[in-house]
Every structure is written in C-alpha cells, then in structure tokens.
Enzyme design. Structure first.
Site, PDB file in Angstrom:
ATOM      1  N   HIS A   1     -26.430  60.331 -17.677  1.00 25.61           N
ATOM      2  CA  HIS A   1     -25.968  61.115 -18.843  1.00 25.61           C
ATOM      3  C   HIS A   1     -27.335  61.866 -19.207  1.00 25.61           C
ATOM      4  O   HIS A   1     -27.007  62.886 -20.121  1.00 25.61           O
ATOM      5  CB  HIS A   1     -25.972  59.862 -20.055  1.00 25.61           C
TER       6      HIS A   1
ATOM      7  N   SER B   1     -33.791  56.106 -22.075  1.00 21.22           N
ATOM      8  CA  SER B   1     -32.806  56.088 -20.930  1.00 21.22           C
ATOM      9  C   SER B   1     -33.309  56.505 -19.807  1.00 21.22           C
ATOM     10  O   SER B   1     -33.908  57.589 -19.618  1.00 21.22           O
ATOM     11  CB  SER B   1     -31.706  57.178 -21.553  1.00 21.22           C
TER      12      SER B   1
ATOM     13  N   ASP C   1     -15.407  53.407 -21.051  1.00 16.61           N
ATOM     14  CA  ASP C   1     -14.785  52.576 -19.889  1.00 16.61           C
ATOM     15  C   ASP C   1     -15.444  52.717 -18.576  1.00 16.61           C
ATOM     16  O   ASP C   1     -16.658  52.233 -18.871  1.00 16.61           O
ATOM     17  CB  ASP C   1     -13.265  53.573 -19.639  1.00 16.61           C
TER      18      ASP C   1
END
Length: 372
Positions: A164, A305, A229
């Site tokens: 991401h 992250s 998901d």
C-alpha cells in the site's frame, strides 16, 4: 516437478517445527517450500500514478472474520501470487505464475480512521539515536521510502515493504514512478570532512542519502483486493534498487506459528511520522494470528508501515543465532468483537508461498529458494 492438485499441498507443513524438550533454544523450523515460477508476461498500459499515498491500511475485518473466510482455490492462489512489475521508466508488466512442489528426488471497510488508537496505553516505543546504533545491525537495515513508509534491506539491492506504500489497490500512488529509498547517514559538521564527531554531548544529527528504485514487484492479491478482504493478506512489495547499498541486510524466513516465537514476541523498527527523522524501535506480544496475518498491539504510527517484522532464533544447521524477517507491518484494524470495539496492529506473515515468491524475485533461481 509436479503441479499441486489441491490447496492443501500449498500450505506446506513445517518439519521439526519445535525443538525437542531437551533443546531449550527457540529454533528456526525447516519448511518444505514450494516453487513459484513465471509462466507468461504481458505488457500493460503505463499507469497514471494518481493515487494518494496512504501510510496505513485500516480494516474492520479482524481475526474471526479472516478465519471464517473460505480458503482460496488453487487457481485463485495462482492469481493472487501473479504480480505486476513497475519499472523506473513508467512501463508496467503483468506476470502469471505456476506453483509447483519438488519430489523427494528433486534438485533440491474503509471505515473511520482511528489513528490515535495505535498507541496502547503507555507508549513503549524507543527512538534510536547515535551513529553507533543507527548504522549498526539490525537497525541499519531499516530504510525510508520517498512515499513516506518504511522498508527493510533483504539483499544487496532489494528492499521489502508494504504494497500500500506504492499502490492503493486500484492505482499506483503519486511518486511511485520516481520512488527513492533513503539511508540514514551522519550529517557532518561544516569543515569536519568525515572527522569523528561521536563525542558530542548532543545526539548526532543524521540525514538521508537516497537511491532510486529500478523496479517494483506487487502481487495481484493486493491489486485485485482491498483492505477489507483478501487484499490485506498480500500487502507486501519488493523494490530493486539501481545500485547496491553496501550495508548488511536481514534475510527473510517463513513465519513460524506465534506459539513458537521466542517469548511470543515480535520486533520491528520504522520511521513513525509523529517522530520525524527518528528511527523508532518496538517489540510486543502477538495476540492472535491467521494463516496470513499476525495480530499484535505494538505501538505504531503511520510511517512505520512496511517495516520488516523480525525475530531472533537458533539456526541449527549453522549453530548460531540468526535474525530473520517473518512479516511486514501493514497497518491498523478496528474490529467489532461481539459488540465490543477492539483494535489491532497487523503484520502480513511470510508464508511458504510468499517466501518462495519473494525469494525468487530476489534471486531469480528457485533452486536458491528451497529452504525457508
């Protein structure tokens, strides 16, 4: 090599996963690692690079949600492990893969963000200061991405990070085409010309030296999914630098079950954005896990992250202790646990399949990727 007929064969079991009762050392297990090989590659249109970089992933789907999800089929797993490669000139390719095992005779909801909840009670993070720490292993393996995330050195020219940080699931982020990786170095005083200035009473000021990225690999499991998901299971990416970094790096390894980790703990260091310019180290207990994710409450903020989650265990074959990266810190999950809100920070586990894929990206030869 023979094709895998069922998903069960993909979930490669550990051999000697736990040391004998007479061997007290937490020991790296041996895994039967599958083989992932490119089958075909096609050119895609150049991306627009129009997505905003997000420094965290927020998802309401917690451990119970992931555990209740149906197992993907063999074809779905092949699709998830297929990948896109982005090059520095903006060109883009998509590669389909095959998954194999070797016989014994073979060669070897985008919900409301609750960022402040990422600190659990007393802030247990440690800022790392001083050249003697920052430039030494294992802290020296942590690097900063120009998109704002963290990465970890895993080979002479490769950096492991979160997908991401480069791609939002639908499009590549702004700055991904000219992605750079920053290495902390001492900021020399005027006229010092490399002189030793570590005796200063003040913490030594540091600066970033940047290296451009040559190409980036992102699995299709992330691109086709999203944080709500299957996508979070595949929130990892590998960057290849344009030139070697000349630092010691940390090897990747297959993630053992949480109950086999030393003290049940994990460790990682990152560039949390609430402490600009600081490398921040933390460790904490794993609270829960699925096949693909580790749930923990390590204090963290956006910017961490992409940090490599690692542990130190005994390497029986080499008769020494060894640190390995077993996961990638992904982000935050706010979960409704039977009507009671609970939050976790989440890391993507390096499973045997992911190990085989990432190792092949690094080495380009499956024979060098047989031991996880």
């Amino acid at each position: 090599m023979a094709g895998l007929p069922t998903l069960i064969l993909l979930l490669c079991a550990a051999k000697d996963a736990m040391p004998s009762s007479s061997h007290w050392k937490p020991t790296w297990p041996s895994y039967r690692v599958p083989v992932i090989l490119p089958q075909s590659t096609l050119n895609l249109d150049k991306p627009q690079f129009d997505a905003e970089a997000r420094l965290e992933v927020v998802s309401p789907c917690g451990p119970a949600c992931h555990k209740s999800s149906p197992l993907p089929t063999y074809e779905e797993v092949k699709n998830y492990l297929s990948y896109e490669t982005l090059y520095a000139n903006g060109s883009l390719t998509e590669t389909e893969v095959g998954i194999y095992i070797l016989s014994n005779t073979g060669d070897g909801s985008q919900g409301k963000s609750r960022t402040k909840r990422q600190i659990y009670g007393y802030d247990s993070r440690f800022s790392i200061f001083g050249k003697d720490f920052l430039l030494n292993y294992p802290f020296s393996t942590s690097v900063k991405l120009s998109t704002g995330c963290t990465g970890t050195l895993v080979a002479e020219k490769h950096v492991l990070t979160a997908a991401h940080c480069i791609h939002d699931g639908k499009s590549y982020v702004k700055g991904a085409q000219k992605l750079r990786v920053g290495f902390l170095k001492p900021k020399l005083k005027d006229g010092s010309k490399g002189a030793n200035i570590t005796n200063s009473a003040m913490p030594e000021k540091m600066k970033f030296q940047w290296i451009r990225v040559k190409r980036t690999h992102v699995p299709k499991g992330w691109i086709k999914g999203n944080a709500n998901d299957i996508g979070m299971d595949y929130d990892y990416a590998l960057l290849e630098l344009k030139k070697p970094h000349k630092r010691k790096f940390m090897k990747i390894g297959v993630s053992p079950p949480a109950r086999h980790l030393p003290g049940g703990r994990i460790h990682f260091s990152g560039y949390d954005n609430d402490r600009p310019g600081n490398l921040v180290y933390r460790f904490c207990d794993v609270k829960d896990e699925t096949y693909d994710l580790l749930y923990q409450q390590c204090d963290a903020q956006p910017g961490a992250s992409g940090s490599g989650v690692y542990v130190r265990m005994w390497k029986r074959q080499n008769h020494k202790w060894e640190r390995k990266i077993i996961g990638i810190f992904s982000g935050h999950q706010w979960v409704d646990m039977n009507g009671t809100p609970q939050d976790f920070n989440v890391a993507v586990r390096i499973t045997p399949l992911k190990y085989a894929q990432i190792c092949y990206w690094i080495k380009g030869n499956y024979l060098d990727c047989r031991e996880g």
